[in-house]
Design a protein around this motif. Structure first.
Motif, PDB file in Angstrom:
ATOM      1  N   HIS A  46       0.820  -1.237   0.000  1.00 38.18           N
ATOM      2  CA  HIS A  46       0.000   0.000   0.000  1.00 38.18           C
ATOM      3  C   HIS A  46       0.852   1.285   0.000  1.00 38.18           C
ATOM      4  CE1 HIS A  46      -0.008  -0.455   4.677  1.00 38.18           C
ATOM      5  NE2 HIS A  46       0.958   0.358   4.330  1.00 38.18           N
TER       6      HIS A  46
ATOM      7  N   PRO B 125       2.414   4.928  -0.687  1.00 35.12           N
ATOM      8  CA  PRO B 125       1.843   6.200  -1.158  1.00 35.12           C
ATOM      9  C   PRO B 125       2.225   6.529  -2.600  1.00 35.12           C
ATOM     10  CG  PRO B 125       2.883   6.490   0.984  1.00 35.12           C
ATOM     11  CD  PRO B 125       3.172   5.093   0.557  1.00 35.12           C
TER      12      PRO B 125
ATOM     13  N   ILE C 114       2.411   4.729  -5.080  1.00 37.35           N
ATOM     14  CA  ILE C 114       1.502   4.053  -6.022  1.00 37.35           C
ATOM     15  C   ILE C 114       0.339   5.004  -6.324  1.00 37.35           C
ATOM     16  CG2 ILE C 114      -0.082   2.106  -6.360  1.00 37.35           C
ATOM     17  CD1 ILE C 114       1.640   0.523  -4.305  1.00 37.35           C
ATOM     18  N   GLY C 115      -0.159   5.687  -5.278  1.00 42.02           N
ATOM     19  CA  GLY C 115      -1.242   6.651  -5.464  1.00 42.02           C
ATOM     20  C   GLY C 115      -0.804   7.795  -6.358  1.00 42.02           C
ATOM     21  N   ASN C 116       0.414   8.278  -6.152  1.00 44.92           N
ATOM     22  CA  ASN C 116       0.930   9.354  -7.000  1.00 44.92           C
ATOM     23  C   ASN C 116       1.067   8.889  -8.445  1.00 44.92           C
ATOM     24  OD1 ASN C 116       1.255  11.716  -5.466  1.00 44.92           O
ATOM     25  ND2 ASN C 116       2.923  10.765  -4.330  1.00 44.92           N
TER      26      ASN C 116
ATOM     27  N   GLU D 263      -2.309   8.922 -10.043  1.00 46.32           N
ATOM     28  CA  GLU D 263      -2.761  10.290 -10.349  1.00 46.32           C
ATOM     29  C   GLU D 263      -2.084  10.834 -11.596  1.00 46.32           C
ATOM     30  OE1 GLU D 263      -2.361  12.663  -6.778  1.00 46.32           O
ATOM     31  OE2 GLU D 263      -3.840  11.325  -5.849  1.00 46.32           O
TER      32      GLU D 263
ATOM     33  N   LEU E 111      -0.097  13.391  -1.844  1.00 42.70           N
ATOM     34  CA  LEU E 111      -1.267  12.697  -2.407  1.00 42.70           C
ATOM     35  C   LEU E 111      -2.488  13.610  -2.374  1.00 42.70           C
ATOM     36  CD1 LEU E 111      -1.089   9.164  -0.736  1.00 42.70           C
ATOM     37  CD2 LEU E 111      -0.920   9.663  -3.175  1.00 42.70           C
TER      38      LEU E 111
ATOM     39  N   HIS F  20      -3.489   6.275   3.332  1.00 44.02           N
ATOM     40  CA  HIS F  20      -3.085   5.658   2.062  1.00 44.02           C
ATOM     41  C   HIS F  20      -3.183   4.131   2.109  1.00 44.02           C
ATOM     42  CE1 HIS F  20       0.865   5.316   4.168  1.00 44.02           C
ATOM     43  NE2 HIS F  20       1.051   4.278   3.395  1.00 44.02           N
TER      44      HIS F  20
ATOM     45  N   VAL G  72      -5.149   3.674  -1.217  1.00 41.31           N
ATOM     46  CA  VAL G  72      -4.359   3.208  -2.371  1.00 41.31           C
ATOM     47  C   VAL G  72      -4.817   1.806  -2.820  1.00 41.31           C
ATOM     48  CG1 VAL G  72      -2.036   2.517  -3.118  1.00 41.31           C
ATOM     49  CG2 VAL G  72      -2.390   4.750  -2.039  1.00 41.31           C
TER      50      VAL G  72
ATOM     51  N   LYS H  53      -8.140   2.034  -4.521  1.00 38.06           N
ATOM     52  CA  LYS H  53      -8.015   2.616  -5.866  1.00 38.06           C
ATOM     53  C   LYS H  53      -7.362   1.648  -6.845  1.00 38.06           C
ATOM     54  CE  LYS H  53      -7.926   6.964  -7.646  1.00 38.06           C
ATOM     55  NZ  LYS H  53      -7.222   8.139  -8.095  1.00 38.06           N
ATOM     56  N   LEU H  54      -6.472   0.809  -6.327  1.00 40.43           N
ATOM     57  CA  LEU H  54      -5.886  -0.215  -7.201  1.00 40.43           C
ATOM     58  C   LEU H  54      -6.972  -1.168  -7.682  1.00 40.43           C
ATOM     59  CD1 LEU H  54      -2.562  -1.026  -5.312  1.00 40.43           C
ATOM     60  CD2 LEU H  54      -2.739  -0.305  -7.708  1.00 40.43           C
TER      61      LEU H  54
ATOM     62  N   THR I 136      -3.973  -5.083   3.514  1.00 38.09           N
ATOM     63  CA  THR I 136      -2.975  -4.212   2.904  1.00 38.09           C
ATOM     64  C   THR I 136      -1.775  -4.052   3.827  1.00 38.09           C
ATOM     65  OG1 THR I 136      -3.318  -1.870   3.546  1.00 38.09           O
ATOM     66  CG2 THR I 136      -5.033  -2.879   2.201  1.00 38.09           C
TER      67      THR I 136
END
Ligand code: DHB
Ligand code: FE
Length: 287
Positions: free
Chosen positions: A12, A14, A16-18, A21, A88, A125, A129, A132-133, A188
């Motif tokens: 999980h 962070p 990955i979230g960036n 985006e 994020l 996150h 995250v 969102k995945l 996660t």
């Protein structure tokens, strides 16, 4: 009755979230990680879960060092994200299912696990995250979720054995929910990583591969390890493995790995994703 249709476990990070985006999923650095989610999407599409129980660890967004529950559970109709640094963007709220939450709370506290119950809970996150995945459209597009947190930052931490037993109580609670619902368990965290101190950047592929193997059919080989052992082998933040152990406990009986991918590095961690099919417990008939 509700049934557990299987589980997904993932790291999980962070960044990955960036990456999501910025649309970097096909970038050479990220492609081997994101491509491994195509089979996860196919599996979710096929299994069609109605709700998720998401087991993760908060990193200081909702709980801080002043008040740190060992185990906590959300009981809200929605869960907000907030700025936790990392650059994020704040995610739109995720849907909860407070009725399912309160059933789990009643049953799991009834099984002697003293959960902290949260009618308001910010999700960080480690929740956003992975959601969102799995549901890339974000908050409202995802299925309703019940967040469950395990303290993995403020010592003393619960043992792997205890987290596995908590998961078992959660699994029993899900299977005693009288609604006809299909529930996916999501874990996660991990795998090996250490973000601070002399071993910052430490990753142990051999141990990660061991855990991904043993979690399927020999989880006792992992729960036999002390937290000290896990930190030595997986790094100080590698204890996030606890969330995987709780997920495995919730699966109760037999599982099989439907999909598995391991890729290093993802930021500072061994990036792993696994999907588990669940064979429900046989129904015992009176003789
Ligand atoms: C990182 C952060 C995490 O919370 C985690 O579990 C793994 C890696 C990171 O920033 O690299
Ligand atoms: Fe983490």
């Amino acid at each position: 009755m509700a049934q557990i249709i299987g589980a997904v476990a993932t790291s999980h990070v962070p960044s990955i979230g960036n990456a999501m985006e910025k649309g970097l999923q096909k970038d050479p650095y990220w492609k081997p990680f994101f491509d491994a989610f195509d089979p996860v999407h196919e599996w979710l599409e096929k299994k069609k879960p109605d709700a998720a129980v998401v087991i993760y660890n908060d990193h200081g967004l909702n709980f801080f060092l002043d008040k740190m529950p060992t185990f906590a559970i959300g009981a809200a109709e929605q869960y907000e994200n907030a700025d936790e640094g990392w650059g994020l963007k704040v995610a739109p709220p995720y849907k909860g299912d407070s009725k399912l939450s309160w059933h789990l709370i009643d049953e799991v506290i009834g099984a002697d696990f003293d959960l902290v119950t949260c009618q308001e809970m910010l999700v960080d996150h480690a929740f956003v995250v992975p959601m969102k995945l799995m549901w890339p459209e974000g908050g409202p597009a995802a299925i309703p979720a019940v967040p469950v947190t395990i303290n993995s930052i403020q010592h003393p931490l619960p043992s792997g054995r205890r987290c596995h037993a908590l998961g078992k109580a959660i699994g029993d609670a899900i299977e005693s929910y009288p609604e006809d619902m299909r529930i996916v368990v999501i874990a996660t965290g991990g795998l090996s990583h250490q973000l601070d101190g002399q071993r910052a950047g430490f990753i142990n592929k051999e141990f990660d591969v061991f855990c991904m193997d043993k979690i399927v059919n020999d989880v006792d080989a992992i729960t036999a390890l002390s937290n000290h052992d896990i930190i030595e082998k997986a790094g100080s933040q590698g204890v996030e493995l606890m969330c995987w152990l709780a997920m495995r406990g919730a699966m109760n009986g037999r599982v099989s790995a439907a999909h598995s991918n391991y890729h290093i590095p993802v930021s500072n961690t061994g990036g792993a994703v696994m999907v588990f099919d669940h064979e429900p417990k046989p129904v015992l008939k009176a003789a």
